[in-house]
Design a protein around this motif. Structure first.
Motif, PDB file in Angstrom:
ATOM      1  N   ALA A 225      -9.310 -29.125  76.978  1.00  0.00           N
ATOM      2  CA  ALA A 225      -9.006 -30.482  77.439  1.00  0.00           C
ATOM      3  C   ALA A 225      -8.970 -30.578  78.963  1.00  0.00           C
ATOM      4  N   GLY A 226      -8.601 -29.497  79.640  1.00  0.00           N
ATOM      5  CA  GLY A 226      -8.512 -29.535  81.096  1.00  0.00           C
ATOM      6  C   GLY A 226      -9.795 -29.207  81.814  1.00  0.00           C
ATOM      7  N   ASP A 227     -10.864 -28.947  81.071  1.00  0.00           N
ATOM      8  CA  ASP A 227     -12.140 -28.581  81.686  1.00  0.00           C
ATOM      9  C   ASP A 227     -13.163 -29.667  81.392  1.00  0.00           C
ATOM     10  N   PRO A 228     -13.467 -30.521  82.359  1.00  0.00           N
ATOM     11  CA  PRO A 228     -14.342 -31.673  82.106  1.00  0.00           C
ATOM     12  C   PRO A 228     -15.794 -31.322  81.861  1.00  0.00           C
ATOM     13  N   ARG A 229     -16.153 -30.048  81.980  1.00  0.00           N
ATOM     14  CA  ARG A 229     -17.546 -29.664  81.745  1.00  0.00           C
ATOM     15  C   ARG A 229     -17.890 -29.586  80.264  1.00  0.00           C
ATOM     16  N   PHE A 230     -16.869 -29.630  79.399  1.00  0.00           N
ATOM     17  CA  PHE A 230     -17.086 -29.467  77.967  1.00  0.00           C
ATOM     18  C   PHE A 230     -16.558 -30.658  77.185  1.00  0.00           C
ATOM     19  N   ILE A 231     -17.243 -30.955  76.097  1.00  0.00           N
ATOM     20  CA  ILE A 231     -16.825 -32.021  75.185  1.00  0.00           C
ATOM     21  C   ILE A 231     -16.728 -31.433  73.786  1.00  0.00           C
ATOM     22  N   VAL A 232     -15.584 -31.576  73.150  1.00  0.00           N
ATOM     23  CA  VAL A 232     -15.386 -31.171  71.762  1.00  0.00           C
ATOM     24  C   VAL A 232     -15.044 -32.428  70.961  1.00  0.00           C
ATOM     25  N   PRO A 233     -15.738 -32.688  69.861  1.00  0.00           N
ATOM     26  CA  PRO A 233     -15.440 -33.891  69.076  1.00  0.00           C
ATOM     27  C   PRO A 233     -13.984 -33.928  68.632  1.00  0.00           C
ATOM     28  N   ARG A 234     -13.453 -35.151  68.518  1.00  0.00           N
ATOM     29  CA  ARG A 234     -12.092 -35.335  68.015  1.00  0.00           C
ATOM     30  C   ARG A 234     -12.131 -35.530  66.509  1.00  0.00           C
ATOM     31  N   VAL A 235     -11.376 -34.715  65.793  1.00  0.00           N
ATOM     32  CA  VAL A 235     -11.328 -34.812  64.334  1.00  0.00           C
ATOM     33  C   VAL A 235     -10.495 -36.020  63.923  1.00  0.00           C
ATOM     34  N   LEU A 236     -10.973 -36.751  62.936  1.00  0.00           N
ATOM     35  CA  LEU A 236     -10.248 -37.907  62.407  1.00  0.00           C
ATOM     36  C   LEU A 236      -9.658 -37.522  61.054  1.00  0.00           C
ATOM     37  N   PRO A 237      -8.385 -37.140  61.025  1.00  0.00           N
ATOM     38  CA  PRO A 237      -7.794 -36.619  59.786  1.00  0.00           C
ATOM     39  C   PRO A 237      -7.771 -37.629  58.648  1.00  0.00           C
ATOM     40  N   GLU A 238      -7.739 -38.933  58.964  1.00  0.00           N
ATOM     41  CA  GLU A 238      -7.662 -39.927  57.894  1.00  0.00           C
ATOM     42  C   GLU A 238      -8.929 -39.970  57.046  1.00  0.00           C
ATOM     43  N   PHE A 239     -10.043 -39.444  57.577  1.00  0.00           N
ATOM     44  CA  PHE A 239     -11.291 -39.413  56.824  1.00  0.00           C
ATOM     45  C   PHE A 239     -11.727 -37.985  56.497  1.00  0.00           C
ATOM     46  N   SER A 240     -10.861 -37.005  56.723  1.00  0.00           N
ATOM     47  CA  SER A 240     -11.193 -35.590  56.495  1.00  0.00           C
ATOM     48  C   SER A 240     -10.465 -35.063  55.267  1.00  0.00           C
ATOM     49  N   THR A 241     -11.138 -34.197  54.520  1.00  0.00           N
ATOM     50  CA  THR A 241     -10.562 -33.588  53.321  1.00  0.00           C
ATOM     51  C   THR A 241     -10.977 -32.129  53.259  1.00  0.00           C
ATOM     52  N   ALA A 242     -10.756 -31.498  52.115  1.00  0.00           N
ATOM     53  CA  ALA A 242     -11.157 -30.099  51.938  1.00  0.00           C
ATOM     54  C   ALA A 242     -12.673 -29.927  51.985  1.00  0.00           C
ATOM     55  N   HIS A 243     -13.434 -31.021  51.738  1.00  0.00           N
ATOM     56  CA  HIS A 243     -14.896 -30.920  51.693  1.00  0.00           C
ATOM     57  C   HIS A 243     -15.583 -31.911  52.621  1.00  0.00           C
ATOM     58  N   ILE A 244     -14.830 -32.551  53.491  1.00  0.00           N
ATOM     59  CA  ILE A 244     -15.390 -33.495  54.457  1.00  0.00           C
ATOM     60  C   ILE A 244     -14.671 -33.302  55.790  1.00  0.00           C
ATOM     61  N   ILE A 245     -15.450 -33.244  56.873  1.00  0.00           N
ATOM     62  CA  ILE A 245     -14.872 -33.272  58.219  1.00  0.00           C
ATOM     63  C   ILE A 245     -15.404 -34.508  58.912  1.00  0.00           C
ATOM     64  N   ALA A 246     -14.499 -35.381  59.299  1.00  0.00           N
ATOM     65  CA  ALA A 246     -14.871 -36.574  60.062  1.00  0.00           C
ATOM     66  C   ALA A 246     -14.486 -36.345  61.517  1.00  0.00           C
ATOM     67  N   SER A 247     -15.426 -36.595  62.409  1.00  0.00           N
ATOM     68  CA  SER A 247     -15.153 -36.411  63.830  1.00  0.00           C
ATOM     69  C   SER A 247     -15.933 -37.439  64.626  1.00  0.00           C
ATOM     70  N   THR A 248     -15.546 -37.623  65.872  1.00  0.00           N
ATOM     71  CA  THR A 248     -16.234 -38.587  66.720  1.00  0.00           C
ATOM     72  C   THR A 248     -17.674 -38.157  66.949  1.00  0.00           C
ATOM     73  N   PHE A 249     -18.565 -39.132  66.997  1.00  0.00           N
ATOM     74  CA  PHE A 249     -19.967 -38.842  67.292  1.00  0.00           C
ATOM     75  C   PHE A 249     -20.111 -38.623  68.794  1.00  0.00           C
ATOM     76  N   GLU A 250     -20.670 -37.480  69.167  1.00  0.00           N
ATOM     77  CA  GLU A 250     -20.849 -37.143  70.575  1.00  0.00           C
ATOM     78  C   GLU A 250     -22.332 -37.002  70.863  1.00  0.00           C
ATOM     79  N   HIS A 251     -22.887 -37.934  71.615  1.00  0.00           N
ATOM     80  CA  HIS A 251     -24.321 -37.923  71.885  1.00  0.00           C
ATOM     81  C   HIS A 251     -24.665 -36.817  72.871  1.00  0.00           C
ATOM     82  N   GLY A 252     -25.932 -36.463  72.906  1.00  0.00           N
ATOM     83  CA  GLY A 252     -26.420 -35.453  73.825  1.00  0.00           C
ATOM     84  C   GLY A 252     -27.813 -35.005  73.440  1.00  0.00           C
TER      85      GLY A 252
END
Length: 481
Positions: A225-252
């Motif tokens: 979080a303190g290093d602006p050179r990197f972007i890691v998607p944010r997980v959205l727990p309300e849409f995540s389960t044992a077989h689904i990971i929901a995270s923010t879409f990060e273009h590139g």
């Protein structure tokens, strides 16, 4: 997960363990019969012809078995891919070469099958809050990725959806693949192979544990979080389960895209420095390393695009399903070898290799010294001795040219020309994964066509020199370069 768009799709992936075991048993028996027949007829050939025909037969066997594995999809393909990456110490070269072709076999599931997973996993009200694109943007052996939009605020996200049944099939599939290799006479089982197989099993179980991956993703996001050179998607727990990971879409852009290749040298070099420093932080500070070198796990966000302009380009990090946690017991001799290599202390390099159990004090001294020298050569781009660099690996400013250096190939040839192979057997499994990561980092930097010296970064992590936190503005990432 690779973001490669799938070229074809199927309505379902066969995950019935009996059906899959039967298919692989038949394939193994057929291949074993072919090998036995070949060995019988090849016995009467000359030694030179026997060797040539045997290697051709191995290659044919491997291609046949890989075709059979590819038909089964699911975790079988992933197991084959993992074996291709990490099995060179256990499998014949012809087998690993054939297994590498599995990396291109990405078959997506048709939308109705994915929709059933979403309906089974998510609360109806939650699912109703999403607009999901039925067309996948990426497919891999264990699941596929779909873009989506949260209706309440328009947030763009991605859903990584695991194929039904693959998690339950991991153990039976791995056992069946191992049995297939044995029946086809392509591998000799022994304690080292069995230990490595169990590591692959643990790795596969981590890969299908989406709750663990979501937790690891969020952990890395916090650590970076303190290093602006990197972007890691944010997980959205309300849409995540044992077989689904929901995270923010990060273009590139992909690492090898034309847009990245067209960046000025200073900016490409800054991205390479960032990648190298990330590896050092994983190794020296965290003891947790993302060991999958697949370039599909990375994106480059170019400054000024999509309305965002922090003044430098950034690396988007995707997929944390293959993170390895290393113990201090393992890391201490590794760091000892790195420090000793930098300080040109061959004796300490050998001592570290012995502690890691891939060198033996019983070996002839000349072999130990040669092995230590090969290990030291891996740190060439991080060395203070620029005079030892090949002329073609140095630009006019005295900076290391990562792509032109062809270092991985030179190190491999150096090892092959020595007597090391007669003594070297199987390194500890932790070292296999770490070595693959290092090669992946070097290759990443080479693909960026970066030119910079890694010594200042290495000194920072070996001896604590420099500031604790990198100053993004001081890493030559100015978009005016």
């Amino acid at each position: 997960m690779s973001s490669r768009r799938s070229g074809n799709s199927v309505s379902r992936i066969k995950t019935g363990s009996f059906e899959r075991r039967l298919s692989m048993t038949r394939a193994g028996l057929f291949a074993g019969t072919r090998m036995a027949s070949h060995m019988a007829t090849n016995w009467f050939s000359s030694r030179e012809n026997r060797e040539k025909r045997h290697r051709a037969m191995l290659s044919s066997q491997a291609r046949f078995l890989v075709d059979e594995l590819g038909k089964l999809k699911g975790s079988v393909v992933k197991i084959g891919q993992v074996m291709a990456l990490y099995g060179e110490h256990f499998l014949p070269e012809e087998v690993t070469e054939a297994l590498h072709t599995l990396e291109d076999q990405t078959t997506s599931l048709e939308w109705p099958a994915i929709e059933r997973v979403l309906k089974a996993e998510l609360d109806p009200e939650r699912l109703a809050g999403l607009d999901v694109d039925p067309e996948p943007i990426g497919a891999a052996s264990l699941g596929q990725v779909h873009r989506a939009r949260r209706r309440s605020d328009g947030l763009e996200l991605v859903l990584k959806v695991q194929y039904p049944g693959v998690a339950e099939a991991v153990d039976s599939d791995l056992n069946a693949v191992a049995q297939l290799l044995r029946v086809a006479r392509l591998v000799s089982f022994g304690p080292e192979f069995n230990d490595w197989l169990e590591e692959v099993r643990e790795m596969m179980h981590r890969e299908v544990d989406y709750r663990l991956e979501a937790k690891t993703t969020e952990k890395f996001r916090q650590m970076l979080a303190g290093d602006p050179r990197f972007i890691v998607p944010r997980v959205l727990p309300e849409f995540s389960t044992a077989h689904i990971i929901a995270s923010t879409f990060e273009h590139g852009h992909s690492v090898s895209s034309q847009a990245v290749r067209d960046l000025p040298l200073a900016r490409r070099s800054a991205l390479g420095e960032a990648a190298l420093e990330l590896f050092f932080r994983e190794l020296f500070d965290w003891g947790e390393i993302q060991t999958d070198p697949n370039f599909g796990n990375y994106r480059i966000r170019i400054a000024g695009e999509e309305g965002e302009d922090p003044g430098y380009d950034r690396i988007v990090l995707l997929d944390f399903g293959a993170v390895q946690v290393y113990s201090d017991e393992f890391l201490k001799p590794v760091i000892q070898m790195i420090r000793a290599s930098y300080e040109n202390d061959l004796k300490a390099v050998i001592d570290g290799g012995v502690k890691l159990r891939f060198m033996s004090p019983e070996w002839p001294q000349e072999v130990l010294q040669k092995f230590g020298t090969v290990c030291m050569s891996v740190l060439e781009p991080l060395s203070s001795d620029k005079d030892s660099w090949p002329d073609y690996a140095v630009n006019r400013h005295g900076q290391y040219r990562w792509k032109q250096s062809d270092l991985p190939s030179r190190v491999a040839r150096q090892a092959a020309r020595s007597a090391i192979s007669r003594y070297f057997r199987v390194p500890p499994k932790e070292f296999v994964f770490l070595n693959r990561k290092l090669i992946g980092v070097y290759t990443f930097i080479a693909v960026l066509n970066s030119e910079f010296n890694g010594e200042p970064l290495l000194r920072k992590y070996l001896y604590g020199e420099g500031d604790d936190a990198p100053d993004a503005s001081a890493t030559s990432q100015s978009t005016k370069a």
